[in-house]
Design a protein around this motif. Structure first.
Motif, PDB file in Angstrom:
ATOM      1  N   GLN A 299       0.792  -1.220   0.000  1.00 42.86           N
ATOM      2  CA  GLN A 299       0.000   0.000   0.000  1.00 42.86           C
ATOM      3  C   GLN A 299       0.830   1.278   0.000  1.00 42.86           C
ATOM      4  O   GLN A 299       0.509   2.225  -0.688  1.00 42.86           O
ATOM      5  CB  GLN A 299      -0.930   0.030   1.227  1.00 42.86           C
ATOM      6  CG  GLN A 299      -1.991  -1.034   1.220  1.00 42.86           C
ATOM      7  CD  GLN A 299      -3.081  -0.798   0.188  1.00 42.86           C
ATOM      8  OE1 GLN A 299      -3.075   0.233  -0.487  1.00 42.86           O
ATOM      9  NE2 GLN A 299      -3.982  -1.755   0.052  1.00 42.86           N
ATOM     10  N   ASN A 300       1.930   1.290   0.802  1.00 45.10           N
ATOM     11  CA  ASN A 300       2.486   2.605   1.137  1.00 45.10           C
ATOM     12  C   ASN A 300       3.707   3.083   0.362  1.00 45.10           C
ATOM     13  O   ASN A 300       4.558   3.743   0.888  1.00 45.10           O
ATOM     14  CB  ASN A 300       2.721   2.704   2.638  1.00 45.10           C
ATOM     15  CG  ASN A 300       3.325   1.410   3.136  1.00 45.10           C
ATOM     16  OD1 ASN A 300       3.809   0.605   2.327  1.00 45.10           O
ATOM     17  ND2 ASN A 300       3.338   1.201   4.439  1.00 45.10           N
TER      18      ASN A 300
ATOM     19  N   ASP B 264      -7.642   1.202 -10.110  1.00 43.97           N
ATOM     20  CA  ASP B 264      -8.158   2.147  -9.134  1.00 43.97           C
ATOM     21  C   ASP B 264      -9.037   3.198  -9.804  1.00 43.97           C
ATOM     22  O   ASP B 264     -10.147   3.476  -9.364  1.00 43.97           O
ATOM     23  CB  ASP B 264      -6.967   2.825  -8.446  1.00 43.97           C
ATOM     24  CG  ASP B 264      -7.324   3.234  -7.037  1.00 43.97           C
ATOM     25  OD1 ASP B 264      -7.466   2.325  -6.208  1.00 43.97           O
ATOM     26  OD2 ASP B 264      -7.502   4.453  -6.795  1.00 43.97           O
TER      27      ASP B 264
ATOM     28  N   TYR C  78      -0.638   5.076  -5.376  1.00 46.47           N
ATOM     29  CA  TYR C  78      -1.528   3.934  -5.620  1.00 46.47           C
ATOM     30  C   TYR C  78      -0.922   2.666  -5.076  1.00 46.47           C
ATOM     31  O   TYR C  78       0.306   2.552  -4.981  1.00 46.47           O
ATOM     32  CB  TYR C  78      -1.776   3.771  -7.126  1.00 46.47           C
ATOM     33  CG  TYR C  78      -2.438   4.984  -7.727  1.00 46.47           C
ATOM     34  CD1 TYR C  78      -3.812   5.173  -7.582  1.00 46.47           C
ATOM     35  CD2 TYR C  78      -1.692   5.941  -8.413  1.00 46.47           C
ATOM     36  CE1 TYR C  78      -4.412   6.293  -8.112  1.00 46.47           C
ATOM     37  CE2 TYR C  78      -2.302   7.055  -8.953  1.00 46.47           C
ATOM     38  CZ  TYR C  78      -3.670   7.231  -8.804  1.00 46.47           C
ATOM     39  OH  TYR C  78      -4.271   8.322  -9.326  1.00 46.47           O
ATOM     40  N   PRO C  79      -1.747   1.682  -4.722  1.00 42.55           N
ATOM     41  CA  PRO C  79      -1.208   0.396  -4.275  1.00 42.55           C
ATOM     42  C   PRO C  79      -0.429  -0.282  -5.412  1.00 42.55           C
ATOM     43  O   PRO C  79      -0.703  -0.034  -6.580  1.00 42.55           O
ATOM     44  CB  PRO C  79      -2.446  -0.415  -3.909  1.00 42.55           C
ATOM     45  CG  PRO C  79      -3.622   0.397  -4.287  1.00 42.55           C
ATOM     46  CD  PRO C  79      -3.177   1.759  -4.693  1.00 42.55           C
TER      47      PRO C  79
END
Ligand SMILES: Nc1ncnc2c1ncn2[C@@H]1O[C@H](COP(=O)(O)OP(=O)(O)OP(=O)(O)O)[C@@H](O)[C@H]1O
Ligand SMILES: [Mg+2]
Length: 473
Positions: free
Chosen positions: A127-128, A162, A132-133
Motif C-alpha cells: 500500500q504505502n 483504481d 496507488y497500491p
C-alpha cells in the motif's frame, strides 16, 4: 403502524430492486478485480522470469547491469515500462533496482522473505509506496550447488484499476439511484392502477344501501384476481338486489291480499249496522264477514307456512315417510271434494317408497297439488295420481284433464300470490300461495317440482324427492 397495500407493494418492489442492483454491482466489481489481478500477476510473473534469466548466467555467475530494465526491453522485448524491478541479495539487501524507483525501495516483509528463502514465490499488494497500491511478486533465484543467490521483485502499480473502479462506482451509483427513483415512481403508479378496483369496491360498499343496489363496480381487467373479486361482489350485489325486489314485491302483494278482505269486511259491518231491525240482512252480512275472515285466516296461515319454511330449511325433521301410505290417505281425504266437483279421481299406480323428511309438510305438498287439480278441472274430468321410482328419487305425479296453463303463465305459477285467472280464483278461494309452498317443501327436502301443461287439455305436476337410503340388510 399499518401501511397501505400500495405502500407495502412499492416498498418491497424498490427494496428488491435495490438489493439486486447492489448484488449485481458487487459481483461485477469482484469479477473485474479478479480478472485485472490475474492479468497483472501474469504480466509481472513473466517479467520476473525474464529477470531470473538475465541476472543469473548459465554458468551461475551473477550479472547486474545498471539499467537492466532497458536491457530487458531491448533484448527480450518485454514491456517493463511501469514495472518496478528490484534485486535483493540472499540476505534481503537491495543490490539493484530499476530507474523508475528513484531511490525508493520495494519493501519486503519478514514472511515474504522467509517464503523466498524457502523457495516460494509470493504475490502481494503493497500500500504505502506512492499514491496507488502496487502489486508485487517476490521470486527467489536458486542455482544448483550454490543455493539461493538472489531475490527478484517485480511490482506493477494498480493505478489503472483504481481509476476504473472509481469511475465505475460513480456511474453505477448514479445509475442505481436513478433506477430506484424511477422504479419507485413507476411502482407507486402501477400499484395504484392495480389496486384501483379495490378502492372502488371500498367506495361502493361504503355507500351501498337497499336503495342503490343497482350500482355495480366497473371492471377493467375481468380476468385477473381483483377483476374476479369485483365481479364476485357484483354478482353478490345482484343477488341482494333480486332478493330485495322479491321481498318488496312479496310485502306489497301480501298487504294487498289482506287489504281486500278487510275492505269487504268493513263494508259488510257497515251494512249490518245500518240494517237496524232487519235480522235477515244482518245474518247475511255476518255470514259474508265470516267468509272473509276465513279467507284472511287461510292467507295468514299460508304466509306463516312460507315464512317458517325459509327459516326451517336446515332444521327439517328427518322422519321416515311412507309415500304410498300417505298418498292413499290423501286420496281418502279428497274423495268427497272430488265427488262433489263431479271429478273422477284414482290412483294409477303406487309402490311403497320411503323418503326422509317432515311428514306434515310432505302431506301438505301432496294435498296442495291434488287440491289444485280438483279446483282447476271442470266437472266430468279426471284426476290421476301416481307414485313411482325414478333413479334415486321418488316421483309423485298428479295429472288432470282441466283448464291447463299457458306457456306465458307457466314460469310464474310457482311465484307467491301468482294466479292465472285472478277474477275466477276469488270464487274458488285461491290466494296463489299453494304452489310456492309446494316448491318450497320440495326444495327443502332436496327435491324438485315441475309442471307440463297443454291449455284446455290438462296439466301434469311432478314432485321428486330423494329416496331414503335403503336400510342396511
Ligand atoms: N292443476 C292446475 N291446472 C291449471 N292451473 C293450475 C293448476 N294448478 C295451479 N294452477 C294455476 O296456478 C296458479 C297458482 O296456483 P297456486 O296453487 O299457487 O294458487 P291457488 O291455487 O290459486 O291458491 P292457493 O293454492 O293458495 O289456494 C293458480 O291460480 C292456477 O291459475
Ligand atoms: Mg292451489
Amino acid at each position: 403502524m399499518a401501511f397501505s397495500i400500495r405502500t407495502r407493494l412499492t416498498f418491497w418492489y424498490v427494496t428488491l430492486l435495490t438489493v439486486s442492483l447492489i448484488g449485481f454491482g458487487a459481483a461485477f466489481s469482484y469479477s473485474l478485480l479478479k480478472i485485472y489481478m490475474y492479468r497483472t500477476d501474469n504480466q509481472i510473473s513473466s517479467v520476473a522470469n525474464m529477470m531470473v534469466h538475465t541476472v543469473v548466467k548459465p554458468s551461475g555467475q551473477m550479472f547486474l547491469p545498471r539499467d537492466f530494465d532497458i536491457i530487458l526491453e531491448r533484448f527480450f522485448g518485454i514491456r517493463t515500462a511501469g514495472n518496478y524491478i528490484q534485486v535483493l541479495d540472499p540476505l534481503g539487501q537491495t543490490v539493484a533496482r530499476s530507474s523508475n524507483l528513484e531511490g525508493m525501495r520495494l519493501p519486503i516483509t519478514r514472511d515474504t522473505y522467509h517464503a523466498a528463502v524457502n523457495g516460494a514465490t509470493t504475490f502481494e499488494i503493497i500500500q504505502n509506496i506512492g499514491k496507488y497500491p502496487v502489486r508485487v511478486v517476490t521470486k527467489p533465484i536458486f542455482v544448483p550447488e550454490k543455493g539461493l543467490v538472489a531475490i527478484v521483485q517485480v511490482g506493477s502499480s494498480l493505478e489503472g484499476i483504481d481509476e476504473v473502479f472509481h469511475s465505475l462506482a460513480y456511474i453505477f451509483m448514479l445509475g442505481a439511484a436513478a433506477s430506484v427513483i424511477i422504479a419507485s415512481a413507476v411502482g407507486w403508479f402501477l400499484a395504484k392502477k392495480a389496486l384501483k378496483p379495490v378502492s372502488e369496491i371500498t367506495k361502493l360498499a361504503r355507500k351501498i344501501e337497499a336503495e342503490n343496489l343497482n350500482e355495480r363496480i366497473t371492471i377493467e381487467v375481468p380476468k385477473d384476481e381483483i377483476g374476479q373479486l369485483a365481479s364476485t361482489i357484483n354478482e353478490m350485489i345482484a343477488r341482494l338486489e333480486k332478493s330485495f325486489k322479491q321481498i318488496k314485491q312479496f310485502t306489497g302483494d301480501a298487504s294487498h291480499e289482506l287489504k281486500t278482505p278487510l275492505t269487504i269486511l268493513k263494508g259488510e259491518m257497515e251494512i249490518a249496522l245500518r240494517s237496524k231491525d232487519d235480522i235477515g240482512a244482518m245474518r247475511e252480512a255476518l255470514r259474508s264477514s265470516l267468509e272473509e275472515i276465513d279467507r284472511m285466516n287461510y292467507i295468514v296461515r299460508n304466509l306463516l307456512d312460507l315464512a317458517k319454511m325459509d327459516v326451517e330449511k336446515e332444521s327439517l325433521p328427518k322422519e321416515s315417510v311412507d309415500l304410498d301410505k300417505l298418498l292413499k290417505e290423501r286420496l281418502e281425504h279428497f274423495r268427497r271434494l272430488a265427488l262433489d266437483s263431479g271429478i273422477e279421481m284414482y290412483i294409477l299406480k303406487s309402490i311403497p317408497l320411503i323418503v326422509r323428511g317432515d311428514r306434515v309438510r310432505i302431506s301438505q305438498l301432496l294435498s296442495n297439488l291434488i287440491d289444485n287439480a280438483i279446483k282447476y278441472t271442470p266437472s266430468g274430468g279426471t284426476v290421476e295420481l301416481s307414485l313411482f321410482e325414478e333413479g334415486a328419487q321418488a316421483a309423485f305425479r298428479v295429472r288432470d284433464t282441466g283448464v291447463g296453463i299457458s306457456k306465458e303463465d307457466a314460469p310464474y305459477i310457482f311465484d307467491r300470490f301468482y294466479r292465472v285467472d285472478k277474477a275466477r280464483s276469488r270464487d274458488v278461494g285461491g290466494a296463489g300461495l299453494g304452489l310456492s309452498i309446494c316448491k318450497g317443501i320440495a326444495e327443502a327436502h332436496g327435491g324438485t317440482l315441475e309442471v307440463a301443461s297443454v291449455p284446455g287439455r290438462g296439466s301434469t305436476f311432478t314432485a321428486r324427492l330423494p329416496l331414503a337410503a335403503a336400510p342396511a340388510a
